[in-house]
Design a protein around this motif. Structure first.
Motif, PDB file in Angstrom:
ATOM      1  N   UNK A 101       1.246   7.715  -7.197  1.00  0.00           N
ATOM      2  CA  UNK A 101       0.944   8.978  -6.530  1.00  0.00           C
ATOM      3  C   UNK A 101       1.093  10.169  -7.457  1.00  0.00           C
ATOM      4  N   UNK A 102       0.782  11.362  -6.948  1.00  0.00           N
ATOM      5  CA  UNK A 102       0.812  12.582  -7.774  1.00  0.00           C
ATOM      6  C   UNK A 102       2.154  12.853  -8.447  1.00  0.00           C
ATOM      7  N   UNK A 103       3.269  12.586  -7.737  1.00  0.00           N
ATOM      8  CA  UNK A 103       4.577  12.890  -8.312  1.00  0.00           C
ATOM      9  C   UNK A 103       4.899  11.987  -9.507  1.00  0.00           C
ATOM     10  N   UNK A 104       4.598  10.709  -9.377  1.00  0.00           N
ATOM     11  CA  UNK A 104       4.874   9.802 -10.492  1.00  0.00           C
ATOM     12  C   UNK A 104       3.942  10.083 -11.665  1.00  0.00           C
ATOM     13  N   UNK A 105       2.683  10.369 -11.374  1.00  0.00           N
ATOM     14  CA  UNK A 105       1.746  10.695 -12.453  1.00  0.00           C
ATOM     15  C   UNK A 105       2.165  11.977 -13.158  1.00  0.00           C
ATOM     16  N   UNK A 106       2.668  12.942 -12.383  1.00  0.00           N
ATOM     17  CA  UNK A 106       3.154  14.189 -12.977  1.00  0.00           C
ATOM     18  C   UNK A 106       4.368  13.929 -13.872  1.00  0.00           C
ATOM     19  N   UNK A 107       5.239  12.990 -13.425  1.00  0.00           N
ATOM     20  CA  UNK A 107       6.409  12.639 -14.230  1.00  0.00           C
ATOM     21  C   UNK A 107       5.998  11.930 -15.514  1.00  0.00           C
ATOM     22  N   UNK A 108       5.002  11.040 -15.420  1.00  0.00           N
ATOM     23  CA  UNK A 108       4.504  10.335 -16.607  1.00  0.00           C
ATOM     24  C   UNK A 108       3.957  11.311 -17.643  1.00  0.00           C
ATOM     25  N   UNK A 139      -8.719 -12.493  -2.178  1.00  0.00           N
ATOM     26  CA  UNK A 139      -7.690 -13.004  -3.091  1.00  0.00           C
ATOM     27  C   UNK A 139      -7.537 -12.072  -4.288  1.00  0.00           C
ATOM     28  N   UNK A 140      -8.664 -11.693  -4.901  1.00  0.00           N
ATOM     29  CA  UNK A 140      -8.618 -10.856  -6.086  1.00  0.00           C
ATOM     30  C   UNK A 140      -8.120  -9.455  -5.764  1.00  0.00           C
ATOM     31  N   UNK A 141      -8.555  -8.912  -4.636  1.00  0.00           N
ATOM     32  CA  UNK A 141      -8.117  -7.571  -4.237  1.00  0.00           C
ATOM     33  C   UNK A 141      -6.609  -7.531  -4.037  1.00  0.00           C
ATOM     34  N   UNK A 142      -6.072  -8.511  -3.313  1.00  0.00           N
ATOM     35  CA  UNK A 142      -4.628  -8.575  -3.075  1.00  0.00           C
ATOM     36  C   UNK A 142      -3.861  -8.752  -4.375  1.00  0.00           C
ATOM     37  N   UNK A 143      -4.391  -9.578  -5.260  1.00  0.00           N
ATOM     38  CA  UNK A 143      -3.757  -9.831  -6.550  1.00  0.00           C
ATOM     39  C   UNK A 143      -3.689  -8.553  -7.376  1.00  0.00           C
ATOM     40  N   UNK A 144      -4.811  -7.834  -7.436  1.00  0.00           N
ATOM     41  CA  UNK A 144      -4.867  -6.572  -8.170  1.00  0.00           C
ATOM     42  C   UNK A 144      -3.874  -5.567  -7.590  1.00  0.00           C
ATOM     43  N   UNK A 145      -3.875  -5.420  -6.258  1.00  0.00           N
ATOM     44  CA  UNK A 145      -3.043  -4.405  -5.618  1.00  0.00           C
ATOM     45  C   UNK A 145      -1.555  -4.666  -5.828  1.00  0.00           C
ATOM     46  N   UNK A 146      -1.140  -5.922  -5.670  1.00  0.00           N
ATOM     47  CA  UNK A 146       0.269  -6.261  -5.889  1.00  0.00           C
ATOM     48  C   UNK A 146       0.666  -6.044  -7.348  1.00  0.00           C
ATOM     49  N   UNK A 147      -0.192  -6.469  -8.261  1.00  0.00           N
ATOM     50  CA  UNK A 147       0.082  -6.327  -9.684  1.00  0.00           C
ATOM     51  C   UNK A 147       0.159  -4.865 -10.086  1.00  0.00           C
ATOM     52  N   UNK A 205       0.817  -1.206   0.000  1.00  0.00           N
ATOM     53  CA  UNK A 205       0.000   0.000   0.000  1.00  0.00           C
ATOM     54  C   UNK A 205       0.854   1.261   0.000  1.00  0.00           C
ATOM     55  N   UNK A 206       1.959   1.222   0.761  1.00  0.00           N
ATOM     56  CA  UNK A 206       2.874   2.373   0.803  1.00  0.00           C
ATOM     57  C   UNK A 206       3.539   2.569  -0.567  1.00  0.00           C
ATOM     58  N   UNK A 207       4.042   1.469  -1.131  1.00  0.00           N
ATOM     59  CA  UNK A 207       4.691   1.539  -2.446  1.00  0.00           C
ATOM     60  C   UNK A 207       3.718   2.001  -3.530  1.00  0.00           C
ATOM     61  N   UNK A 208       2.491   1.499  -3.468  1.00  0.00           N
ATOM     62  CA  UNK A 208       1.494   1.859  -4.469  1.00  0.00           C
ATOM     63  C   UNK A 208       1.196   3.341  -4.417  1.00  0.00           C
TER      64      UNK A 208
END
Length: 463
Positions: free
Chosen positions: A17-24, A416-424, A9-12
């Motif tokens: 987050x805003x900074x990475x989206x701004x960089x993209x 299971x699906x939520x964790x899978x989505x979040x990690x991916x 959750x922290x990594x995601x």
């Protein structure tokens, strides 16, 4: 698992987050400016290149045709993000999310073109004669950053088993369950067998299948969407107006607004789901574009432009308009993801809408499994060498079954699906940083390649 998901959750929050989206988006804007707005200058050429050369034999090095490479790349990008991802963005950010999704796509077209161009420029053959290319080769051969190349390959390899395999297998199984009541386990077995029959033949067979599958599934879904929008045609002007208005003003002022809508969420969720769908800036699709038979790197870049245009500006927009014009966005605030899109289709087509969306979801997800296999193989071969390929194919089949039936087997499908989505989702986002570094480090090389392409076309050396 709880500790792992907390860290995730922290990594995601960082990678999306805003900074990475701004960089993209910022990288897309920067490349657009220094290359002279290629998404505008090459817009007509893009269509002429894609549709004017279907079936024609082209000169140059490579393994498959440019159109086959495009089809395989589109197989990967046109997936659950076009149905569930768009709906989730609207559910969390309101209609304004559509506006920001399209803005990011306009600049994402340039980003994807540049990724593809550099992938062709720095591609090479591996020890068993397969063409390989992508961000890891761009960083290694072009920028001299081997450690960063290895890091990107690792992120891509790990992400592929989640976002490109298990998650898509689950979506395929979910599509057949929603439409026809087929148990997830049986869908997992069938999808695993079908995938095995395709990937055993390598890139050539994958591209052969996607060349026929992708146009069919795209047209199938587009027709269904257009029918829904046509029935609600009178609501289209208001839908477009609300997308623009609430991209900048408080969406809570909208009649029937869902609690939590804000301009910030509209912006961040719109951009994030758009990037998730078209993958511009993530560095995935260049791995297959690098195998195309083409006479100049920038020519293949045209196919990168078209890829984002088709995925987001056409298909994602149609999904968003079906949801907004049908009224389900505000009328059924408890729904999100694919269920929201499904409700929009049902509002016009009833049970037929369920079948259309279910088949569309299943085909989109299955095609993504095929396309992402090549990305996994390319990343795996870069890290471990070609000897890993037979093992990788076996693992891919196992993860398909686990993705489709894992929730049923474990007894807690939702978790299971939520964790899978979040990690991916996190692993997918981690690919962006080294890829954007590669684009920025080699921006002068991109400018040189574009100038060379323009000059050769002007002189008649290239058509």
């Amino acid at each position: 698992m709880e500790a792992v998901m907390k860290l995730n959750g922290v990594l995601n929050g960082i990678v999306w987050g805003p900074w990475m989206l701004a960089l993209l988006v910022g990288t897309g804007i920067y490349l657009t400016l220094i290359l002279g707005f290629p998404q505008v200058r090459y817009f007509v050429l893009m269509f002429r290149e894609v549709f004017g050369n279907i079936g024609k034999k082209k000169e140059g090095e490579g393994a498959i045709s440019s159109f086959a490479a495009l089809s395989t790349a589109l197989a990967s990008t046109v997936g659950t993000g076009n149905i569930a991802g768009v709906a989730t963005a609207l559910h969390l950010g309101g209609p304004g999310a559509l506006f920001w999704m399209l803005i990011s796509a306009v600049f994402g077209m340039t980003t994807k073109m540049c990724e593809v161009t550099l992938a062709v420029r720095f591609r090479e053959k591996d020890s068993i004669g397969n063409w390989r290319g992508g961000t890891m080769y761009i960083l290694d051969k072009g920028a001299g950053q081997k450690w960063l190349a290895w890091l990107f390959a690792l992120f891509a390899f790990l992400a592929s088993f989640g976002i490109g395999c298990a998650v898509q297998a689950n979506s395929t199984a979910e599509g057949f369950f929603l439409g026809f009541g087929i148990p997830h386990m049986w869908s997992g077995i069938v999808v695993a067998i079908l995938t095995a029959l395709v990937i055993v033949g390598g890139l050539k067979r994958i591209s052969d299948v996607t060349t026929y599958l992708v146009p069919f599934m795209a047209i199938f879904y587009i027709i269904g969407s257009v029918i829904v929008i046509a029935v609600h045609a009178s609501a289209v002007p208001a839908a477009i107006s609300s997308a623009i208005k609430y991209a900048f003003s408080d969406p809570m002022a909208m009649p029937g607004a869902v609690a939590g809508w804000t301009v910030k969420l509209a912006l961040t969720k719109g951009i994030a789901r758009g990037v998730f769908s078209n993958e511009a800036g993530l560095g995935s699709a260049p791995m297959v574009h690098a195998t195309a038979i083409v006479d100049h790197p920038v020519r293949q870049g045209m196919y990168g432009l078209f890829e984002v245009f088709t995925d987001t500006i056409i298909i994602c927009s149609l999904t968003a308009l079906t949801i907004i014009t049908s009224g389900v966005l505000t009328g059924q605030p408890e729904l999100s993801g694919a269920q929201l899109t499904l409700s929009a289709f049902r509002s016009v087509l009833g049970g037929t809408g369920t079948v259309i969306l279910s088949i569309g979801l299943a085909l989109f997800a299955f095609s993504t499994i095929l396309g992402w296999y090549w990305y996994s193989e390319t990343a795996g071969a870069y890290i471990f060498g070609p000897k890993v390929i037979p093992i990788l194919k076996g693992l891919w089949i196992v993860f398909i079954f686990l993705g489709a039936a894992g929730g049923t087997l474990l007894g807690d499908a939702s978790s299971f699906l939520t964790n899978l989505w979040d990690l991916s989702d996190t692993l997918n986002g981690l690919m962006a940083a080294p890829n954007l570094v590669a684009l920025l480090l080699l921006s002068n090389e991109l400018r040189r390649l574009v100038k060379d392409f323009d000059a050769k076309r002007k002189s008649g050396e290239l058509q």
